[in-house]
Write an enzyme that holds these catalytic residues in place. Sequence first.
Site, PDB file in Angstrom:
ATOM      1  N   ARG A  53      -3.719 -10.213   4.180  1.00  0.00           N
ATOM      2  CA  ARG A  53      -4.148 -11.552   4.624  1.00  0.00           C
ATOM      3  C   ARG A  53      -2.973 -12.431   5.065  1.00  0.00           C
ATOM      4  O   ARG A  53      -3.197 -13.480   5.670  1.00  0.00           O
ATOM      5  CB  ARG A  53      -4.942 -12.251   3.515  1.00  0.00           C
TER       6      ARG A  53
ATOM      7  N   SER B 121       0.522  -8.842   1.485  1.00  0.00           N
ATOM      8  CA  SER B 121      -0.936  -8.864   1.506  1.00  0.00           C
ATOM      9  C   SER B 121      -1.385  -8.737   2.958  1.00  0.00           C
ATOM     10  O   SER B 121      -0.736  -9.294   3.858  1.00  0.00           O
ATOM     11  CB  SER B 121      -1.439 -10.198   0.936  1.00  0.00           C
TER      12      SER B 121
ATOM     13  N   HIS C 267       0.839  -1.208   0.000  1.00  0.00           N
ATOM     14  CA  HIS C 267       0.000   0.000   0.000  1.00  0.00           C
ATOM     15  C   HIS C 267       0.877   1.262   0.000  1.00  0.00           C
ATOM     16  O   HIS C 267       0.585   2.241  -0.679  1.00  0.00           O
ATOM     17  CB  HIS C 267      -0.862   0.063   1.265  1.00  0.00           C
TER      18      HIS C 267
END
Length: 277
Positions: free
Chosen positions: A184, A182, A34
């Site tokens: 996750r 990620s 990000h």
Amino acid sequence: MEVTITIAEMKALRREIPGSVGFVPTMGYLHQGHLALVKQARADNSTVVASIFVNPTQFGPGEDFDTYPRDTERDLALLEKENADIVFIPSNEEMYPEGFSSLVEVEKVTERLEGSHRPGHFRGVTTVVAKLFNIVEPTRSYFGQKDAQQATVIKKMVTDLNMNLEITVVPTVRESDGLAMSSRNIYLNPEERQAATVLFKALSLARQLQERGKIDAEYLRQKMTSLIGKEPLAKIDYVSIADAQTLEELTEIDRPALASLAVRIGKTRLIDNMVLE
Ligand code: PAF
């Protein structure tokens, strides 16, 4: 850095911004992937806006909406460090008020890969991203190559609906052993974290084979499948060698291709991809 939770305030702030606006939509729990988007937005624009919204409409029944990791305080500290100017953090009620009944749907390119395994997922993504674009009115918006199909779908929506912004796709950021960053990844226990490197290994194998002149796409899919099959914790959702534009499966690699895959490591579903030039 300004933090706003209402659409009205976000729009009011937007009206006061004179130059270009770079927008990074996120679901929070930020990682280096990000932050690479924010850095690119910072380099390209005079103002940077990020959003944090775990969008319920892109999660299917039985998926991880309730358990999706959230840490807004940490996210805000990271965004502040990257010199973001505005962070928009709407609630579910703000984005989907009582009576909300409009959807944005891109056809065809959403039917394959992630779309065929997660029905309705891309309709949720395009609906929320279209809403965010209308609220933030960015000059440019930034998406990660890791979600390659999402980037393709959003570009198609922007073109088809004549939206007035540019989409920039930023390369995937990887851990030192190749695992794509990620939110996750936090679900993985140490044994699963080790097993998760099989995604990058399978994609690297596809790239090596293609670089050595193997153009039979099914051969590459089989080699990737058999490598992943050797990892006991891994269960394949799909392995794909597809046209990089249309995402249609290829017979021969006779044009730019995308090797992509979705693999479950224990209960965690991970996706990754690599472009085969
Ligand atoms: O990639 C994501 O995090 C999400 O799909 C997005 C683009 C923020 C829409 O909810």
